[in-house]
Enzyme design. Structure first.
Site, short mmCIF file in Angstrom:
data_model
loop_
_atom_site.label_atom_id
_atom_site.label_comp_id
_atom_site.label_asym_id
_atom_site.label_seq_id
_atom_site.Cartn_x
_atom_site.Cartn_y
_atom_site.Cartn_z
N GLY A 46 0.83 -1.20 0.00
CA GLY A 46 0.00 0.00 0.00
C GLY A 46 0.86 1.25 0.00
O GLY A 46 2.00 1.22 0.49
N GLN A 51 2.94 10.05 1.20
CA GLN A 51 4.25 9.41 1.30
C GLN A 51 5.16 9.77 0.12
O GLN A 51 6.37 9.63 0.21
CB GLN A 51 4.10 7.88 1.35
CG GLN A 51 3.46 7.39 2.62
CD GLN A 51 3.34 5.88 2.60
OE1 GLN A 51 2.38 5.33 2.07
NE2 GLN A 51 4.32 5.19 3.15
N CYS A 91 5.83 -0.08 7.27
CA CYS A 91 5.46 1.07 6.44
C CYS A 91 6.65 1.42 5.56
O CYS A 91 7.79 1.41 6.04
CB CYS A 91 5.11 2.25 7.35
SG CYS A 91 4.68 3.75 6.46
N LEU A 92 6.39 1.74 4.30
CA LEU A 92 7.49 2.10 3.40
C LEU A 92 8.18 3.38 3.86
O LEU A 92 9.33 3.61 3.48
CB LEU A 92 6.97 2.26 1.96
CG LEU A 92 6.45 0.97 1.31
CD1 LEU A 92 5.89 1.26 -0.07
CD2 LEU A 92 7.55 -0.09 1.24
N HIS A 133 -4.38 1.75 7.72
CA HIS A 133 -3.00 2.26 7.81
C HIS A 133 -2.80 3.39 6.80
O HIS A 133 -2.28 4.46 7.13
CB HIS A 133 -2.03 1.10 7.56
CG HIS A 133 -0.59 1.49 7.45
ND1 HIS A 133 0.36 1.11 8.37
CD2 HIS A 133 0.07 2.24 6.53
CE1 HIS A 133 1.54 1.62 8.03
NE2 HIS A 133 1.39 2.30 6.89
N GLU A 134 -3.22 3.16 5.53
CA GLU A 134 -3.02 4.17 4.49
C GLU A 134 -3.89 5.40 4.75
O GLU A 134 -3.47 6.53 4.49
CB GLU A 134 -3.31 3.60 3.10
CG GLU A 134 -2.48 2.37 2.70
CD GLU A 134 -0.99 2.55 2.87
OE1 GLU A 134 -0.48 3.68 2.82
OE2 GLU A 134 -0.32 1.52 3.09
N HIS A 137 -2.25 7.85 6.92
CA HIS A 137 -1.29 8.73 6.24
C HIS A 137 -1.97 10.01 5.76
O HIS A 137 -1.35 11.08 5.74
CB HIS A 137 -0.66 8.03 5.04
CG HIS A 137 0.46 7.09 5.38
ND1 HIS A 137 1.62 7.50 5.97
CD2 HIS A 137 0.59 5.75 5.19
CE1 HIS A 137 2.43 6.45 6.13
NE2 HIS A 137 1.83 5.38 5.66
NI NI Z 1 2.63 3.43 5.64
#
Ligand code: NI
Length: 178
Positions: A46, A51, A91-92, A133-134, A137
């Site tokens: 995701g 991000q 998380c990226l 989660h997304e 963000h």
């Molecule tokens: Ni993330």
């Protein structure tokens, strides 16, 4: 398609609250394609627009094993939440760290797809966790906000150090480019 740069914690730009998407034009289509390219290459399941330093309410996901089920959520909202569950998240933007986080095990979401059409979807399991989660963000929130201050500050220091070693610069944008 272009691979975009993923902002890393504690970059303050990750704390920006995203604005609603008002125009789904050619530039938006390109951004969506670039976000998928970036997410698959990472690899991740995701990615939210903040991000990649684009502060509008857009996220992409693909939780399938075959990586053949791309999902786009524009201006997503959660209509209902089920019982809570605990699962390990990464998380990226917080590379290399995984911590247990409590989320609803299932959610019903309303959003627009990449053509602007509104849809509703029942999400469960990994998909439910990822959507939440997304969506965090989009509020400038990260999964490390759910863990202890001690753990969070350890992660922050380590990532700041990695960032300095990689770039010779602190993990913060000059205020002029924010
Ligand atoms: Ni993330």
């Amino acid at each position: 398609m272009t691979r975009l740069t993923i902002l890393e914690y504690p970059d303050p730009r990750l704390r920006t609250r995203a604005r609603p998407v008002t125009q789904i034009d050619a530039a938006m289509q390109r951004l969506i394609d670039d976000m998928f390219e970036t997410m698959y290459a990472a690899p991740g399941v995701g990615l939210a627009a903040p991000q990649v330093d684009f502060h509008q309410r857009l996220l992409v996901l693909d939780v399938s094993d075959e990586k053949d089920t791309p999902l786009v959520f524009i201006n997503p909202e959660i209509l209902s939440r089920g019982e809570l569950c605990m699962s390990e998240e990464g998380c990226l933007s917080v590379p290399g760290y995984y911590e247990p986080v409590q989320r609803a095990a299932n959610v019903r979401v309303r959003a627009q797809d990449r053509s602007g059409k509104t849809f509703e979807m029942d999400c469960e399991g990994l998909l439910a966790v990822c959507v939440q989660h997304e969506m965090d963000h989009l509020e400038g929130k990260l999964f490390v906000d759910y863990i202890s201050e001690l753990k969070r500050s350890r992660i922050r220091k380590k990532l700041e150090k990695d960032h300095r070693q990689r770039t010779g610069a602190p993990a913060r944008a000059p205020s002029s480019v924010r």
